[in-house]
Design a protein around this motif. Structure first.
Motif, mmCIF file in Angstrom:
data_model
loop_
_atom_site.group_PDB
_atom_site.id
_atom_site.type_symbol
_atom_site.label_atom_id
_atom_site.label_comp_id
_atom_site.label_asym_id
_atom_site.label_seq_id
_atom_site.Cartn_x
_atom_site.Cartn_y
_atom_site.Cartn_z
ATOM 1 N N SER A 125 -21.147 -58.086 26.257
ATOM 2 C CA SER A 125 -19.857 -58.392 25.662
ATOM 3 C C SER A 125 -19.010 -57.124 25.627
ATOM 4 O O SER A 125 -19.250 -56.178 26.378
ATOM 5 N N SER A 126 -18.028 -57.114 24.740
ATOM 6 C CA SER A 126 -17.147 -55.965 24.563
ATOM 7 C C SER A 126 -16.901 -55.766 23.075
ATOM 8 O O SER A 126 -16.818 -56.734 22.304
ATOM 9 N N ILE A 127 -16.767 -54.511 22.664
ATOM 10 C CA ILE A 127 -16.444 -54.214 21.271
ATOM 11 C C ILE A 127 -15.092 -54.836 20.903
ATOM 12 O O ILE A 127 -14.839 -55.152 19.736
ATOM 13 N N SER A 128 -14.247 -55.060 21.880
ATOM 14 C CA SER A 128 -12.932 -55.671 21.625
ATOM 15 C C SER A 128 -13.047 -57.107 21.131
ATOM 16 O O SER A 128 -12.071 -57.658 20.620
ATOM 17 N N HIS A 129 -14.221 -57.719 21.262
ATOM 18 C CA HIS A 129 -14.417 -59.098 20.829
ATOM 19 C C HIS A 129 -14.848 -59.213 19.362
ATOM 20 O O HIS A 129 -15.106 -60.329 18.890
ATOM 21 N N LEU A 130 -14.922 -58.099 18.662
ATOM 22 C CA LEU A 130 -15.224 -58.174 17.228
ATOM 23 C C LEU A 130 -14.199 -59.059 16.510
ATOM 24 O O LEU A 130 -12.996 -58.950 16.760
ATOM 25 N N ILE A 131 -14.661 -59.912 15.620
ATOM 26 C CA ILE A 131 -13.746 -60.720 14.818
ATOM 27 C C ILE A 131 -12.956 -59.813 13.879
ATOM 28 O O ILE A 131 -11.730 -59.920 13.776
ATOM 29 N N TRP A 132 -13.670 -58.933 13.186
ATOM 30 C CA TRP A 132 -13.050 -57.941 12.303
ATOM 31 C C TRP A 132 -13.207 -56.589 12.972
ATOM 32 O O TRP A 132 -14.320 -56.150 13.235
ATOM 33 N N SER A 133 -12.096 -55.918 13.266
ATOM 34 C CA SER A 133 -12.130 -54.632 13.952
ATOM 35 C C SER A 133 -12.856 -53.585 13.111
ATOM 36 O O SER A 133 -13.139 -53.801 11.923
ATOM 37 N N LEU A 134 -13.148 -52.455 13.726
ATOM 38 C CA LEU A 134 -13.818 -51.381 12.993
ATOM 39 C C LEU A 134 -12.991 -50.946 11.785
ATOM 40 O O LEU A 134 -13.523 -50.748 10.692
ATOM 41 N N SER A 135 -11.689 -50.801 11.967
ATOM 42 C CA SER A 135 -10.826 -50.384 10.854
ATOM 43 C C SER A 135 -10.790 -51.436 9.757
ATOM 44 O O SER A 135 -10.829 -51.112 8.556
ATOM 45 N N GLU A 136 -10.704 -52.714 10.140
ATOM 46 C CA GLU A 136 -10.696 -53.788 9.143
ATOM 47 C C GLU A 136 -12.023 -53.851 8.393
ATOM 48 O O GLU A 136 -12.066 -54.102 7.182
ATOM 49 N N THR A 137 -13.113 -53.626 9.120
ATOM 50 C CA THR A 137 -14.430 -53.636 8.488
ATOM 51 C C THR A 137 -14.554 -52.533 7.452
ATOM 52 O O THR A 137 -15.011 -52.758 6.323
ATOM 53 N N ILE A 138 -14.145 -51.323 7.813
ATOM 54 C CA ILE A 138 -14.203 -50.202 6.872
ATOM 55 C C ILE A 138 -13.331 -50.482 5.651
ATOM 56 O O ILE A 138 -13.746 -50.252 4.506
ATOM 57 N N ALA A 139 -12.123 -50.995 5.880
ATOM 58 C CA ALA A 139 -11.218 -51.303 4.768
ATOM 59 C C ALA A 139 -11.830 -52.350 3.839
ATOM 60 O O ALA A 139 -11.815 -52.189 2.606
ATOM 61 N N ASN A 140 -12.382 -53.424 4.401
ATOM 62 C CA ASN A 140 -13.004 -54.466 3.590
ATOM 63 C C ASN A 140 -14.207 -53.943 2.818
ATOM 64 O O ASN A 140 -14.370 -54.199 1.616
ATOM 65 N N LEU A 141 -15.061 -53.199 3.513
ATOM 66 C CA LEU A 141 -16.281 -52.688 2.894
ATOM 67 C C LEU A 141 -15.956 -51.754 1.732
ATOM 68 O O LEU A 141 -16.628 -51.777 0.689
ATOM 69 N N SER A 142 -14.888 -50.962 1.888
ATOM 70 C CA SER A 142 -14.541 -49.983 0.851
ATOM 71 C C SER A 142 -13.943 -50.616 -0.400
ATOM 72 O O SER A 142 -13.756 -49.928 -1.410
ATOM 73 N N THR A 143 -13.643 -51.908 -0.356
ATOM 74 C CA THR A 143 -13.215 -52.593 -1.582
ATOM 75 C C THR A 143 -14.411 -53.016 -2.425
ATOM 76 O O THR A 143 -14.268 -53.317 -3.617
ATOM 77 N N LEU A 144 -15.602 -53.030 -1.813
ATOM 78 C CA LEU A 144 -16.823 -53.458 -2.497
ATOM 79 C C LEU A 144 -17.686 -52.286 -2.927
ATOM 80 O O LEU A 144 -18.358 -52.341 -3.965
ATOM 81 N N TRP A 145 -17.733 -51.233 -2.106
ATOM 82 C CA TRP A 145 -18.480 -50.017 -2.407
ATOM 83 C C TRP A 145 -17.603 -48.814 -2.082
ATOM 84 O O TRP A 145 -16.808 -48.857 -1.131
ATOM 85 N N GLU A 146 -17.769 -47.751 -2.824
ATOM 86 C CA GLU A 146 -17.107 -46.506 -2.455
ATOM 87 C C GLU A 146 -17.911 -45.860 -1.334
ATOM 88 O O GLU A 146 -19.076 -45.478 -1.533
ATOM 89 N N LEU A 147 -17.325 -45.778 -0.164
ATOM 90 C CA LEU A 147 -18.018 -45.188 0.976
ATOM 91 C C LEU A 147 -18.141 -43.682 0.790
ATOM 92 O O LEU A 147 -17.283 -43.037 0.187
ATOM 93 N N GLN A 148 -19.225 -43.136 1.349
ATOM 94 C CA GLN A 148 -19.500 -41.708 1.236
ATOM 95 C C GLN A 148 -19.925 -41.157 2.596
ATOM 96 O O GLN A 148 -20.433 -41.893 3.446
ATOM 97 N N PRO A 149 -19.728 -39.853 2.819
ATOM 98 C CA PRO A 149 -20.249 -39.248 4.049
ATOM 99 C C PRO A 149 -21.749 -39.504 4.166
ATOM 100 O O PRO A 149 -22.488 -39.389 3.187
ATOM 101 N N GLY A 150 -22.175 -39.882 5.341
ATOM 102 C CA GLY A 150 -23.580 -40.222 5.559
ATOM 103 C C GLY A 150 -23.839 -41.707 5.638
ATOM 104 O O GLY A 150 -24.926 -42.135 6.043
ATOM 105 N N ASP A 151 -22.855 -42.531 5.270
ATOM 106 C CA ASP A 151 -23.020 -43.979 5.377
ATOM 107 C C ASP A 151 -22.944 -44.424 6.836
ATOM 108 O O ASP A 151 -22.189 -43.862 7.632
ATOM 109 N N LEU A 152 -23.725 -45.427 7.166
ATOM 110 C CA LEU A 152 -23.702 -46.047 8.483
ATOM 111 C C LEU A 152 -23.288 -47.504 8.348
ATOM 112 O O LEU A 152 -23.642 -48.166 7.375
ATOM 113 N N ILE A 153 -22.549 -47.998 9.347
ATOM 114 C CA ILE A 153 -22.135 -49.406 9.366
ATOM 115 C C ILE A 153 -22.540 -50.014 10.697
ATOM 116 O O ILE A 153 -22.054 -49.601 11.761
#
Length: 236
Positions: free
Chosen positions: A176-204
């Motif tokens: 496939s292609s990364i372009s086929h993500l339903i939620w883009s990388l930026s959208e994923t980070i934004a959504n995730l950061s509303t639930l947890w405070e992200l920190q250096p060292g986190d992996l997604i």
């Protein structure tokens, strides 16, 4: 006065970084569920209606399996399953923390990227889903997260258009292609950061395309994302 502990403290997992002697220290591991339409459908969901959801894997040296470039990493077949699945994913490494991160600023928080496998005891996951229970036994077991070498974000500027593929014993199973993500990388980070405070060292783990399936002892998996070091794993 120095601190003491009742038993030896486990060391922090470090991932190799391309072009550097320093390693990336892992803190937490977040995973996005059903983030490709084809995979959502093969799992029986409607990708047009489901908002992003997340689950976690351990960030310790029992679950995380760093891979050396060019080397085949041996991965033990886990207990209590007869339906052990591969899921090839783009792993995003966070280098700058934050909470409620705006979508337009999300890329500033990315340190780099790697190829990763979200290994899954599918039969146990299915049992938990049917019972309305958490997925840990299906997703968060030992050796469930092999990860390849990290590449700094500035070295792979076109990653969101990159191809992604996994082969088993030379036969392509996911493509496939990364372009086929339903939620883009930026959208994923934004959504995730509303639930947890992200920190250096986190992996997604950003999600897997369609084509997931079972793997057996003795088989070799090769995960490839354009611009990144491939991940080679043999099931033992």
């Amino acid at each position: 006065m120095s601190s003491s502990y009742v038993f030896p403290v486990r060391h922090v997992v470090g991932l190799p970084v391309a072009g550097s002697e320093a390693q990336f220290p892992v803190r937490r591991v977040y995973c996005v569920g059903r983030n490709y339409a084809g995979h959502a459908r093969e799992m029986g969901s409607d990708p047009d209606r489901e908002p992003p959801f997340f689950f976690c894997k351990p960030g310790d040296d029992a679950a995380i399996v760093p891979s050396k470039p060019g080397a085949v990493t041996e991965l033990p077949y886990p207990p209590q399953t007869s339906n052990y699945h591969f899921e090839c994913e783009l792993v995003v490494a966070i280098g700058k923390g934050g909470r409620d991160i705006p979508v337009e600023e999300a890329r500033q928080h990315i340190f780099g990227y790697a190829v990763g496998f979200d290994m899954t005891r599918r039969d146990l996951q299915g049992q938990m889903k049917d019972a309305g229970r958490p997925w840990e036994v299906g997703k968060a077991f030992d050796y469930s997260a092999p990860i390849g070498m990290l590449h700094r974000a500035e070295d792979v500027p076109g990653i969101e258009q990159a191809s992604i593929a996994l082969s088993v014993d030379g036969q392509v199973r996911q493509s496939s292609s990364i372009s086929h993500l339903i939620w883009s990388l930026s959208e994923t980070i934004a959504n995730l950061s509303t639930l947890w405070e992200l920190q250096p060292g986190d992996l997604i783990f950003s999600g897997t395309p369609e084509g997931v399936g079972a793997v057996q002892r003795g088989q070799t998996l090769v995960g490839e994302i354009a611009g990144l070091t491939p991940l080679l794993v043999k099931i033992v």
